[in-house]
Design a protein around this motif. Structure first.
Motif, PDB file in Angstrom:
ATOM      1  N   THR A 107      -6.381  -0.357  -1.020  1.00 50.86           N
ATOM      2  CA  THR A 107      -5.603   0.295  -2.071  1.00 50.86           C
ATOM      3  C   THR A 107      -5.393  -0.588  -3.298  1.00 50.86           C
ATOM      4  OG1 THR A 107      -3.729  -0.369  -1.007  1.00 50.86           O
ATOM      5  CG2 THR A 107      -4.215   1.879  -0.695  1.00 50.86           C
ATOM      6  N   TYR A 157      -0.390   7.200  -6.413  1.00 48.53           N
ATOM      7  CA  TYR A 157      -1.321   8.124  -6.569  1.00 48.53           C
ATOM      8  C   TYR A 157      -1.034   9.647  -6.095  1.00 48.53           C
ATOM      9  CZ  TYR A 157      -5.286   4.857  -7.263  1.00 48.53           C
ATOM     10  OH  TYR A 157      -6.124   3.808  -7.808  1.00 48.53           O
ATOM     11  N   ALA A 196      -7.271   5.520   2.684  1.00 43.02           N
ATOM     12  CA  ALA A 196      -6.410   4.441   3.410  1.00 43.02           C
ATOM     13  C   ALA A 196      -6.049   4.460   4.599  1.00 43.02           C
ATOM     14  CB  ALA A 196      -5.108   4.147   2.310  1.00 43.02           C
ATOM     15  N   VAL A 216      -7.375   8.511  -2.367  1.00 44.35           N
ATOM     16  CA  VAL A 216      -6.970   7.002  -2.200  1.00 44.35           C
ATOM     17  C   VAL A 216      -6.188   6.784  -0.977  1.00 44.35           C
ATOM     18  CG1 VAL A 216      -5.943   4.761  -2.826  1.00 44.35           C
ATOM     19  CG2 VAL A 216      -7.818   5.885  -4.507  1.00 44.35           C
ATOM     20  N   PRO A 217      -4.942   7.572  -1.149  1.00 45.64           N
ATOM     21  CA  PRO A 217      -3.994   7.378   0.077  1.00 45.64           C
ATOM     22  C   PRO A 217      -4.732   8.102   1.074  1.00 45.64           C
ATOM     23  CG  PRO A 217      -2.918   8.518  -1.860  1.00 45.64           C
ATOM     24  CD  PRO A 217      -4.359   8.187  -2.370  1.00 45.64           C
ATOM     25  N   SER A 249      -5.825  -1.832   4.917  1.00 51.04           N
ATOM     26  CA  SER A 249      -5.153  -0.876   4.147  1.00 51.04           C
ATOM     27  C   SER A 249      -4.684  -1.445   2.717  1.00 51.04           C
ATOM     28  CB  SER A 249      -4.378  -0.138   4.810  1.00 51.04           C
ATOM     29  OG  SER A 249      -3.657   0.946   3.923  1.00 51.04           O
ATOM     30  N   THR A 250      -3.935  -2.612   2.755  1.00 50.65           N
ATOM     31  CA  THR A 250      -3.635  -3.035   1.389  1.00 50.65           C
ATOM     32  C   THR A 250      -4.775  -3.480   0.547  1.00 50.65           C
ATOM     33  OG1 THR A 250      -1.716  -3.854   2.647  1.00 50.65           O
ATOM     34  CG2 THR A 250      -2.297  -4.962   0.777  1.00 50.65           C
ATOM     35  N   ILE A 291       1.608   1.843  -3.767  1.00 48.88           N
ATOM     36  CA  ILE A 291       0.320   2.363  -4.300  1.00 48.88           C
ATOM     37  C   ILE A 291      -0.125   3.872  -4.077  1.00 48.88           C
ATOM     38  CG2 ILE A 291      -2.251   2.136  -4.593  1.00 48.88           C
ATOM     39  CD1 ILE A 291      -1.798  -0.851  -4.141  1.00 48.88           C
ATOM     40  N   ASN A 292       0.115   4.067  -2.818  1.00 42.60           N
ATOM     41  CA  ASN A 292       0.034   5.178  -2.164  1.00 42.60           C
ATOM     42  C   ASN A 292       0.980   6.436  -3.102  1.00 42.60           C
ATOM     43  OD1 ASN A 292      -1.979   4.390  -0.587  1.00 42.60           O
ATOM     44  ND2 ASN A 292      -0.785   4.764   1.242  1.00 42.60           N
ATOM     45  N   HIS A 327       0.780  -1.218   0.026  1.00 46.13           N
ATOM     46  CA  HIS A 327       0.026   0.060   0.142  1.00 46.13           C
ATOM     47  C   HIS A 327       0.962   1.124  -0.098  1.00 46.13           C
ATOM     48  CE1 HIS A 327       0.489   1.028   4.414  1.00 46.13           C
ATOM     49  NE2 HIS A 327       0.063  -0.132   4.682  1.00 46.13           N
ATOM     50  N   CYS A 344      -6.639   0.718  -7.094  1.00 47.34           N
ATOM     51  CA  CYS A 344      -5.687   0.488  -8.222  1.00 47.34           C
ATOM     52  C   CYS A 344      -6.140  -0.199  -9.087  1.00 47.34           C
ATOM     53  CB  CYS A 344      -4.432   0.255  -7.519  1.00 47.34           C
ATOM     54  SG  CYS A 344      -3.160   0.460  -8.989  1.00 47.34           S
TER      55      CYS A 344
END
Length: 307
Positions: free
Chosen positions: A209, A151, A163, A159-160, A205-206, A147-148, A144, A213
């Motif tokens: 995200t 973004y 999350a 999204v972050p 959280s994982t 991914i954050n 995550h 995504c």
């Protein structure tokens, strides 16, 4: 509403996105801090001061691993993607491969040498079973974080931001639920609950995200979505070439940040080891030493420490 409309008219789309993103991240950061404040109070009443002391001793191990495999790479992904959004997916994949590979190695090392880490490094054998939870949470945090970072680089902060709130909310809700079940069953609540809650929060959280995504990827400035162009049967070789091109520049950005984060987390770990050990040497029992350390880090400073 009118003020927001006036601001949007005065600012360019890029500056307006920066403004709204900053406001959103600030708001969610405040929310998670407030939730963490009350969560600390709840933990202090359920697992006690000694339990908080043990939890705050093993948590810096996660901080060191996060600094090595995720935190610095997240920032590097964000900066690199912001500089070249057209290659954002390629940069993101490269960072994710590096981060995940490192995280699995670190997780294996923690599990393999948990008894040594607990007894010889942390100086507290009771920490060994808790390190397994920390190890499993490291790859989740790496996913995550990358991914954050992607973004952030695309200037899509929703999204972050969400999350953070989801991670904290699920963690607290899960711990409350498990604690209630354990109390009704007459099972003693220990520090195991806190480390399990940490792992549950990272998993939540994982999952969020990854789903975001997959189903809501960030858009390019022209409003389109980035697509893979290597669909001619050479996808693997094209991805390998892309990795070789982007990895050096990405790690050039990540390594200085990694060194800085690593030093800070090592100092935090040294403090977690040194304070209970010093109290123990000056005549307090192990239980008393960890209780005092738990009061200091888990009760006296809950507003300054993110759970």
């Amino acid at each position: 509403m009118k003020d927001s409309l006036k601001i949007s008219q005065k600012l360019s789309p890029r500056k307006y996105a920066l403004f709204t993103g900053t406001l959103l991240l600030t708001s969610t950061g405040l929310i998670t801090r407030v939730l963490g404040f009350f969560y600390r109070i709840f933990l202090s009443r359920t697992i006690g001061a000694e339990g908080l002391g043990l939890y705050n001793m093993v948590h810096p191990v996660f901080g060191i691993c996060f600094a090595l495999c995720a935190g610095s790479i997240q920032t590097a992904i964000s900066q690199s993607v912001a500089a070249n959004v057209r290659k954002g997916r390629s940069i993101f994949r490269t960072g994710l491969v590096i981060s995940m590979s490192t995280s699995f190695v670190l997780a294996w090392l923690i599990i393999r040498f948990q008894d040594f880490l607990a007894g010889s490094i942390l100086m507290e054998p009771r920490c060994a079973p808790r390190l397994t939870y920390i190890a499993v949470s490291v790859p989740c945090a790496a996913i995550h974080a990358c991914i954050n970072g992607y973004y952030y680089g695309m200037q899509r902060t929703r999204v972050p931001a969400f999350a953070q709130v989801i991670e904290q909310s699920v963690r607290i809700g899960a711990v409350f639920l498990i604690a209630d079940i354990m109390l009704e069953a007459g099972i003693e609540i220990t520090v195991q609950l806190a480390v399990a809650g940490h792992l549950i929060g990272e998993i939540a959280s994982t999952l969020y995200t990854v789903a975001a995504c997959q189903f809501f990827p960030p858009k390019l400035p022209d409003g389109t979505y980035a697509k893979d162009t290597d669909s001619d049967g050479r996808r693997f070789s094209a991805a390998a070439d892309s990795f070789r091109r982007t990895a050096p520049s990405l790690m050039t950005l990540a390594l200085p940040l990694m060194g800085n984060r690593l030093i800070l987390n090592i100092l935090s770990s040294a403090e977690a080891i040194w304070i209970p050990g010093s109290l123990n040497r000056f005549g307090l029992s192990s239980s008393e030493a960890f209780s005092i350390y738990g009061v200091l880090t888990g009760m006296a400073l809950p507003a300054n420490v993110k759970v």
